[in-house]
Write a protein that holds these residues in place. Structure first.
Motif, PDB file in Angstrom:
ATOM      1  N   TYR A  71     107.061  29.071 -23.561  1.00 43.14           N
ATOM      2  CA  TYR A  71     106.603  27.877 -24.174  1.00 43.14           C
ATOM      3  C   TYR A  71     107.503  26.963 -24.544  1.00 43.14           C
ATOM      4  CZ  TYR A  71     108.934  29.440 -28.545  1.00 43.14           C
ATOM      5  OH  TYR A  71     109.951  30.030 -29.417  1.00 43.14           O
ATOM      6  N   SER A  72     107.301  25.446 -24.365  1.00 38.01           N
ATOM      7  CA  SER A  72     107.913  24.233 -24.624  1.00 38.01           C
ATOM      8  C   SER A  72     107.194  23.793 -25.595  1.00 38.01           C
ATOM      9  CB  SER A  72     108.190  23.456 -23.298  1.00 38.01           C
ATOM     10  OG  SER A  72     108.633  24.031 -22.324  1.00 38.01           O
ATOM     11  N   VAL A  73     108.129  23.208 -26.822  1.00 37.29           N
ATOM     12  CA  VAL A  73     107.345  22.474 -27.881  1.00 37.29           C
ATOM     13  C   VAL A  73     107.834  21.105 -27.447  1.00 37.29           C
ATOM     14  CG1 VAL A  73     107.363  21.862 -30.266  1.00 37.29           C
ATOM     15  CG2 VAL A  73     107.618  24.201 -29.260  1.00 37.29           C
ATOM     16  N   VAL A  74     106.909  20.063 -27.367  1.00 32.28           N
ATOM     17  CA  VAL A  74     107.112  18.801 -26.871  1.00 32.28           C
ATOM     18  C   VAL A  74     106.362  17.893 -27.846  1.00 32.28           C
ATOM     19  CG1 VAL A  74     106.972  17.020 -25.060  1.00 32.28           C
ATOM     20  CG2 VAL A  74     106.995  19.291 -24.478  1.00 32.28           C
ATOM     21  N   LEU A  75     107.122  16.945 -28.488  1.00 32.80           N
ATOM     22  CA  LEU A  75     106.844  16.052 -29.382  1.00 32.80           C
ATOM     23  C   LEU A  75     106.860  14.571 -28.685  1.00 32.80           C
ATOM     24  CD1 LEU A  75     106.195  15.281 -32.364  1.00 32.80           C
ATOM     25  CD2 LEU A  75     108.741  14.820 -32.663  1.00 32.80           C
ATOM     26  N   VAL A  76     105.718  13.904 -28.847  1.00 34.99           N
ATOM     27  CA  VAL A  76     105.382  12.635 -28.373  1.00 34.99           C
ATOM     28  C   VAL A  76     105.006  11.653 -29.278  1.00 34.99           C
ATOM     29  CG1 VAL A  76     104.365  11.227 -26.620  1.00 34.99           C
ATOM     30  CG2 VAL A  76     104.774  13.657 -26.053  1.00 34.99           C
ATOM     31  N   ARG A  78     103.661   7.920 -30.247  1.00 34.75           N
ATOM     32  CA  ARG A  78     103.166   6.529 -29.335  1.00 34.75           C
ATOM     33  C   ARG A  78     102.925   5.516 -30.373  1.00 34.75           C
ATOM     34  NH1 ARG A  78     101.561   8.163 -24.301  1.00 34.75           N
ATOM     35  NH2 ARG A  78     101.143  10.643 -24.172  1.00 34.75           N
ATOM     36  N   ASP A  79     102.697   4.270 -29.969  1.00 37.30           N
ATOM     37  CA  ASP A  79     102.388   3.149 -30.865  1.00 37.30           C
ATOM     38  C   ASP A  79     100.990   2.942 -30.939  1.00 37.30           C
ATOM     39  OD1 ASP A  79     101.886   1.667 -28.684  1.00 37.30           O
ATOM     40  OD2 ASP A  79     103.309   0.493 -28.689  1.00 37.30           O
ATOM     41  N   GLU A  80     100.344   1.966 -31.448  1.00 39.64           N
ATOM     42  CA  GLU A  80      98.945   1.657 -31.755  1.00 39.64           C
ATOM     43  C   GLU A  80      98.057   1.395 -30.539  1.00 39.64           C
ATOM     44  OE1 GLU A  80     101.064  -1.886 -32.209  1.00 39.64           O
ATOM     45  OE2 GLU A  80     101.309  -0.051 -33.060  1.00 39.64           O
ATOM     46  N   ALA A  81      98.959   1.021 -29.303  1.00 36.74           N
ATOM     47  CA  ALA A  81      98.257   0.537 -28.263  1.00 36.74           C
ATOM     48  C   ALA A  81      98.441   1.806 -27.011  1.00 36.74           C
ATOM     49  CB  ALA A  81      99.085  -0.450 -27.461  1.00 36.74           C
ATOM     50  N   GLY A  82      99.235   2.890 -27.520  1.00 33.87           N
ATOM     51  CA  GLY A  82      99.281   4.136 -26.649  1.00 33.87           C
ATOM     52  C   GLY A  82     100.343   4.165 -26.033  1.00 33.87           C
ATOM     53  N   LYS A  83     101.346   3.157 -25.926  1.00 30.79           N
ATOM     54  CA  LYS A  83     102.722   3.173 -25.446  1.00 30.79           C
ATOM     55  C   LYS A  83     103.674   4.187 -25.998  1.00 30.79           C
ATOM     56  CE  LYS A  83     106.625   0.359 -24.529  1.00 30.79           C
ATOM     57  NZ  LYS A  83     107.530  -0.698 -25.153  1.00 30.79           N
ATOM     58  N   GLU A  84     104.092   5.097 -25.161  1.00 26.91           N
ATOM     59  CA  GLU A  84     104.832   6.080 -25.285  1.00 26.91           C
ATOM     60  C   GLU A  84     106.424   5.631 -25.991  1.00 26.91           C
ATOM     61  OE1 GLU A  84     107.104   9.585 -23.172  1.00 26.91           O
ATOM     62  OE2 GLU A  84     104.930   9.893 -23.087  1.00 26.91           O
ATOM     63  N   LEU A  85     106.858   5.639 -27.042  1.00 29.66           N
ATOM     64  CA  LEU A  85     107.882   5.272 -27.801  1.00 29.66           C
ATOM     65  C   LEU A  85     109.010   6.368 -27.664  1.00 29.66           C
ATOM     66  CD1 LEU A  85     106.596   3.690 -30.987  1.00 29.66           C
ATOM     67  CD2 LEU A  85     107.119   2.552 -28.891  1.00 29.66           C
ATOM     68  N   ASN A  86     108.704   7.629 -27.735  1.00 28.23           N
ATOM     69  CA  ASN A  86     109.718   8.786 -27.559  1.00 28.23           C
ATOM     70  C   ASN A  86     108.977  10.189 -27.296  1.00 28.23           C
ATOM     71  OD1 ASN A  86     111.750  10.765 -28.326  1.00 28.23           O
ATOM     72  ND2 ASN A  86     112.300   9.282 -30.104  1.00 28.23           N
ATOM     73  N   ARG A  87     109.721  10.771 -26.310  1.00 30.32           N
ATOM     74  CA  ARG A  87     109.349  12.029 -25.974  1.00 30.32           C
ATOM     75  C   ARG A  87     110.428  13.007 -26.145  1.00 30.32           C
ATOM     76  NH1 ARG A  87     105.399  14.599 -22.497  1.00 30.32           N
ATOM     77  NH2 ARG A  87     104.184  12.599 -22.537  1.00 30.32           N
ATOM     78  N   GLN A  88     110.208  14.015 -26.783  1.00 28.69           N
ATOM     79  CA  GLN A  88     111.563  15.219 -26.820  1.00 28.69           C
ATOM     80  C   GLN A  88     110.808  16.532 -26.697  1.00 28.69           C
ATOM     81  OE1 GLN A  88     113.602  14.565 -30.369  1.00 28.69           O
ATOM     82  NE2 GLN A  88     114.329  12.547 -30.090  1.00 28.69           N
ATOM     83  N   VAL A  89     111.750  17.281 -26.129  1.00 24.10           N
ATOM     84  CA  VAL A  89     111.570  18.861 -26.142  1.00 24.10           C
ATOM     85  C   VAL A  89     112.304  19.345 -27.529  1.00 24.10           C
ATOM     86  CG1 VAL A  89     111.739  21.042 -25.095  1.00 24.10           C
ATOM     87  CG2 VAL A  89     111.108  18.909 -23.665  1.00 24.10           C
ATOM     88  N   VAL A  90     111.660  19.768 -28.330  1.00 22.85           N
ATOM     89  CA  VAL A  90     112.327  20.319 -29.480  1.00 22.85           C
ATOM     90  C   VAL A  90     112.462  21.683 -29.399  1.00 22.85           C
ATOM     91  CG1 VAL A  90     111.554  18.300 -30.883  1.00 22.85           C
ATOM     92  CG2 VAL A  90     110.162  20.201 -30.956  1.00 22.85           C
ATOM     93  N   GLY A  91     111.868  22.598 -28.664  1.00 24.54           N
ATOM     94  CA  GLY A  91     112.283  23.853 -28.823  1.00 24.54           C
ATOM     95  C   GLY A  91     111.737  24.548 -27.323  1.00 24.54           C
ATOM     96  N   VAL A  92     112.166  25.388 -26.846  1.00 27.50           N
ATOM     97  CA  VAL A  92     111.513  26.407 -25.851  1.00 27.50           C
ATOM     98  C   VAL A  92     111.737  27.898 -26.170  1.00 27.50           C
ATOM     99  CG1 VAL A  92     111.815  24.695 -24.218  1.00 27.50           C
ATOM    100  CG2 VAL A  92     113.830  26.322 -24.300  1.00 27.50           C
ATOM    101  N   GLY A  93     111.167  28.714 -25.436  1.00 21.95           N
ATOM    102  CA  GLY A  93     111.256  30.143 -25.769  1.00 21.95           C
ATOM    103  C   GLY A  93     110.185  30.763 -25.029  1.00 21.95           C
ATOM    104  N   ALA A  94     110.127  32.132 -25.363  1.00 19.91           N
ATOM    105  CA  ALA A  94     109.219  33.211 -24.800  1.00 19.91           C
ATOM    106  C   ALA A  94     108.609  34.199 -25.741  1.00 19.91           C
ATOM    107  CB  ALA A  94     109.913  33.812 -23.645  1.00 19.91           C
ATOM    108  N   LEU A  95     107.453  34.527 -25.337  1.00 21.73           N
ATOM    109  CA  LEU A  95     106.739  35.463 -26.167  1.00 21.73           C
ATOM    110  C   LEU A  95     106.542  36.645 -25.469  1.00 21.73           C
ATOM    111  CD1 LEU A  95     105.189  32.597 -27.285  1.00 21.73           C
ATOM    112  CD2 LEU A  95     104.717  34.262 -28.965  1.00 21.73           C
ATOM    113  N   LEU A  96     107.119  37.572 -25.867  1.00 25.05           N
ATOM    114  CA  LEU A  96     106.652  38.926 -25.215  1.00 25.05           C
ATOM    115  C   LEU A  96     105.589  39.618 -25.920  1.00 25.05           C
ATOM    116  CD1 LEU A  96     110.353  40.484 -25.239  1.00 25.05           C
ATOM    117  CD2 LEU A  96     108.999  39.089 -23.271  1.00 25.05           C
TER     118      LEU A  96
END
Length: 125
Positions: A71-76, A78-96
């Motif tokens: 899994y990757s936890v992605v935080l996006v 956006r402003d009121e027009a839908g323009k992307e202001l910031n995108r960050q991967v805040v965590g990754v990992g695996a589930l067994l």
């Protein structure tokens, strides 16, 4: 102008964890270290009552059978027009098989006295 009373949304780097945080923060939201102990700190983010404008929580559980899930936890943001202001991967990992992960997102709002921008003018973030 006192550097702690800069424009709303002004940022700085936490000296402890190097995360970009709000200049007005008395406590880092990432590492939770205190950054100021002066009288002004009691009215800063981290010590002042904040309003939680958004809170989302969820759990993912891998069934006992089957291969691992990555899994990757992605935080996006956006402003009121839908323009992307910031995108960050805040965590990754695996589930067994049988593993479980809990995720929580909260957006806290703290009012400021910065009235320099009108309602139709766009801010930085």
């Amino acid at each position: 102008m006192d550097p702690r009373t800069g424009a709303a949304g002004a940022t700085r780097v936490c000296p402890h964890c190097k995360t970009t945080i709000l200049e007005s923060s008395a406590r880092c939201p990432a590492c939770r270290h205190y950054l100021r102990f002066d009288a002004d700190a009691s009215t800063s983010i981290g010590t002042q009552d904040a309003t939680t404008a958004l809170q989302v929580e969820g759990t993912i559980r891998h069934p006992s059978e089957g291969g691992a899930w990555e899994y990757s936890v992605v935080l996006v943001i956006r402003d009121e027009a839908g323009k992307e202001l910031n995108r960050q991967v805040v965590g990754v990992g695996a589930l067994l098989g049988g593993d479980e992960r809990h995720f929580s997102l909260a957006v806290e709002i703290v009012p400021t006295n910065d009235m320099r921008r009108g309602p139709n003018r766009r801010g930085r973030h």
